[in-house]
Write an enzyme that holds these catalytic residues in place. Structure first.
Site, PDB file in Angstrom:
ATOM      1  N   ASP A   1      -1.469  -0.576   5.954  1.00 22.15           N
ATOM      2  CA  ASP A   1      -1.729   0.004   7.274  1.00 22.15           C
ATOM      3  C   ASP A   1      -3.200   0.021   7.669  1.00 22.15           C
ATOM      4  OD1 ASP A   1      -2.162   2.053   5.289  1.00 22.15           O
ATOM      5  OD2 ASP A   1      -2.157   3.537   6.897  1.00 22.15           O
TER       6      ASP A   1
ATOM      7  N   ASP B   1       0.845  -1.186   0.000  1.00 23.46           N
ATOM      8  CA  ASP B   1       0.000   0.000   0.000  1.00 23.46           C
ATOM      9  C   ASP B   1       0.890   1.250   0.000  1.00 23.46           C
ATOM     10  OD1 ASP B   1      -2.495   1.555   0.542  1.00 23.46           O
ATOM     11  OD2 ASP B   1      -1.539   1.875   2.486  1.00 23.46           O
TER      12      ASP B   1
ATOM     13  N   CYS C   1     -12.449  -2.871  -8.068  1.00 23.35           N
ATOM     14  CA  CYS C   1     -11.044  -2.701  -7.726  1.00 23.35           C
ATOM     15  C   CYS C   1     -10.790  -1.943  -6.431  1.00 23.35           C
ATOM     16  CB  CYS C   1     -10.291  -2.038  -8.882  1.00 23.35           C
ATOM     17  SG  CYS C   1     -10.956  -0.475  -9.471  1.00 23.35           S
TER      18      CYS C   1
ATOM     19  N   ASP D   1      -0.201   5.154   0.907  1.00 22.59           N
ATOM     20  CA  ASP D   1      -0.403   6.168   1.953  1.00 22.59           C
ATOM     21  C   ASP D   1      -0.443   5.530   3.335  1.00 22.59           C
ATOM     22  OD1 ASP D   1      -0.806   8.489   0.130  1.00 22.59           O
ATOM     23  OD2 ASP D   1      -2.499   7.266  -0.540  1.00 22.59           O
TER      24      ASP D   1
END
Length: 177
Positions: free
Chosen positions: A118, A10, A91, A12
């Protein structure tokens, strides 16, 4: 464990930023992220970015800007959902469409892949849906995912909880070697 075929990471809150949208030109990696990404590359494991970026649908950034950023960090490819939260797409995490797209493009067995993120209610649920290994980092929204937001993904247990991306990659490397 069989060799891991790919790792999905991931953006951010996992490799940098704040957990909130930051335009690629203004985005900063965490100090340890390049070391972590290089450790993955040294294992000859495919490394894919895996991110929801609804600001693309609002014309605040382009897929190309994100793809170029991920390429500059050494990712092999980037799987990006550009749709807003209300879009009926396949998605947007926690739906597993990005993982399925990557598995088809690269002929991957997703049960032999890992997801590092996260957010329990998106990253971990998407990984769980396809049987991938789930590694939650405590940067970004990670600590909140383990505490006040744990109820949003209560039925899923991460395979590992890491302080940050570097610890997550070191743990993965330990499994591989």
């Amino acid at each position: 464990m069989d060799k891991i075929q790919a790792v999905f990471v991931d953006r951010d809150g996992t490799i940098g930023g704040t957990g909130h949208f930051i335009h690629p030109k203004d985005f900063s990696l965490y100090p340890f992220s390049m070391e972590a990404l290089k450790l993955l590359k040294n294992q000859n494991i495919k490394m894919f970015a895996f991110t929801n970026q609804n600001r693309i649908s609002k014309n605040q950034a382009t897929i190309r800007e994100f793809q170029e950023q991920f390429q500059s960090f050494g990712f092999d490819d980037a799987f990006i959902c550009p749709h807003g939260q209300d879009a009926e797409c396949k998605c947007r995490k926690p739906k597993p469409g990005l993982l399925i797209e990557a598995s088809q493009k690269y002929n991957l067995d997703l049960s032999k892949c890992a997801v590092i993120g996260d957010v329990g209610s998106t990253d971990m649920l998407a990984a769980h849906a396809v049987g991938a290994m789930k590694i939650l980092v405590q940067t970004g929204w990670g600590k909140g995912s383990l505490s006040e937001y744990r109820y949003t993904w209560a039925e899923v247990e991460p395979d590992y909880v890491a302080e940050n991306l570097l610890e997550a990659v070191r743990w993965l490397n330990h499994l591989i070697n």
